[in-house]
Design an enzyme around this catalytic site. Sequence first.
Site, PDB file in Angstrom:
ATOM      1  N   CYS A 133      -1.590  -1.732  -2.171  1.00 26.52           N
ATOM      2  CA  CYS A 133      -0.154  -1.919  -2.313  1.00 26.52           C
ATOM      3  C   CYS A 133       0.330  -1.815  -3.757  1.00 26.52           C
ATOM      4  CB  CYS A 133       0.261  -3.260  -1.718  1.00 26.52           C
ATOM      5  SG  CYS A 133      -0.122  -3.397   0.045  1.00 26.52           S
TER       6      CYS A 133
ATOM      7  N   HIS B 158       7.388  -4.068  -4.236  1.00 29.12           N
ATOM      8  CA  HIS B 158       6.610  -3.672  -3.065  1.00 29.12           C
ATOM      9  C   HIS B 158       7.150  -4.430  -1.854  1.00 29.12           C
ATOM     10  CE1 HIS B 158       3.489  -3.157  -0.183  1.00 29.12           C
ATOM     11  NE2 HIS B 158       3.025  -4.387  -0.307  1.00 29.12           N
TER      12      HIS B 158
ATOM     13  N   ASN C 268       5.574  -2.972   5.898  1.00 27.85           N
ATOM     14  CA  ASN C 268       4.753  -2.747   4.717  1.00 27.85           C
ATOM     15  C   ASN C 268       4.016  -1.422   4.857  1.00 27.85           C
ATOM     16  OD1 ASN C 268       2.800  -2.743   2.705  1.00 27.85           O
ATOM     17  ND2 ASN C 268       2.182  -4.862   3.020  1.00 27.85           N
TER      18      ASN C 268
END
Length: 335
Positions: free
Chosen positions: A119, A261, A291
């Site tokens: 990520c 993020h 995500n």
Amino acid sequence: MEEKKFNQIGVSFKGSGSYVPDQILTNQKISKKVDTSDEWIKSRTGISERRISSLGDNVTDMGYKAALNAIEKANWDVNTIDLIVLATSTPHDLFGSAPSIQAKLGASNAVAFDLTAACSGFLFALITASQFLKGGNFKRAVVIGADQLSSFVDWNDRRSCILFGDGAGALAIEATNEFDNFIGFNMRTDGERGSFLNLPFKNDRDSIIDNIDFLRGGFSPIQMNGQEVYKFAVKEVPIILKKLLKETNYSSERVDWLVLHQANQRILDSVGDKLKIPREKILSNLEKYGNTSAGTIPLMIDEAIKNNKIKQNDIIATSGFGAGLSWGAALIKWG
């Protein structure tokens, strides 16, 4: 033959692009698979739906489409691209998917490679590419974040399967000797906490012949300690962003947009509160995509540009964080 060296000091941002698969998996549909509900998921994560790759989708194709979109926005000839960096933890080819993207684009003059940092990947790739440009050997680069996490989710684990989706985003960046819109960055890693978020090797033993054993390739589903990852993010991300703002002599009031993020809406809100950045400046598309790992930051930037939110000369504070554990921050001026 003497290697060409450009006289350049900075980086400018020339274009953005994105791609998401067509399949939409809503909270209501997930509720038919595992014991959960739309209200439970939204209240804890902010996610309503996510995109899932079809049988015809893969990271190479998603990354290619996002990159092509960014290149077209920049109005570049593909032959003028020097560098392609693909941030991904789910490559279509474990040896690297960036070369396949280079070939599909026809960017024969570009060197292309993958970078794996989950990520944090896109932010780390953007920082890496910017340093190549500032070094003077490359003029134009395409930085891509793309992940297909749906292939590595345990769809019977209600704690994790609600979180992840697939998607890609890309930025086209260019070296310049007139200014520097890549204002500053910081990067951190803490491998001691790496067990909180993993996509581990399976460790399936097999034998070649006689007493010669080996481990057969393959990976287990994503494993995550959600509580620890949450605590890590709400503590470390504000610290690294505050440090960066101080080092670059920027106040949080000068920040036009906070692009984090996209992991959890509560994380986004908590970081914004600690930085005293108002909610209307915190960009979020988590509700629609979940995500997407390395895809989240460029996907969010491209969407905000298309929606006329991010404009020329806007100041963007951004942070990626996740597996490793790794985290970083960058301060940029769009354009």
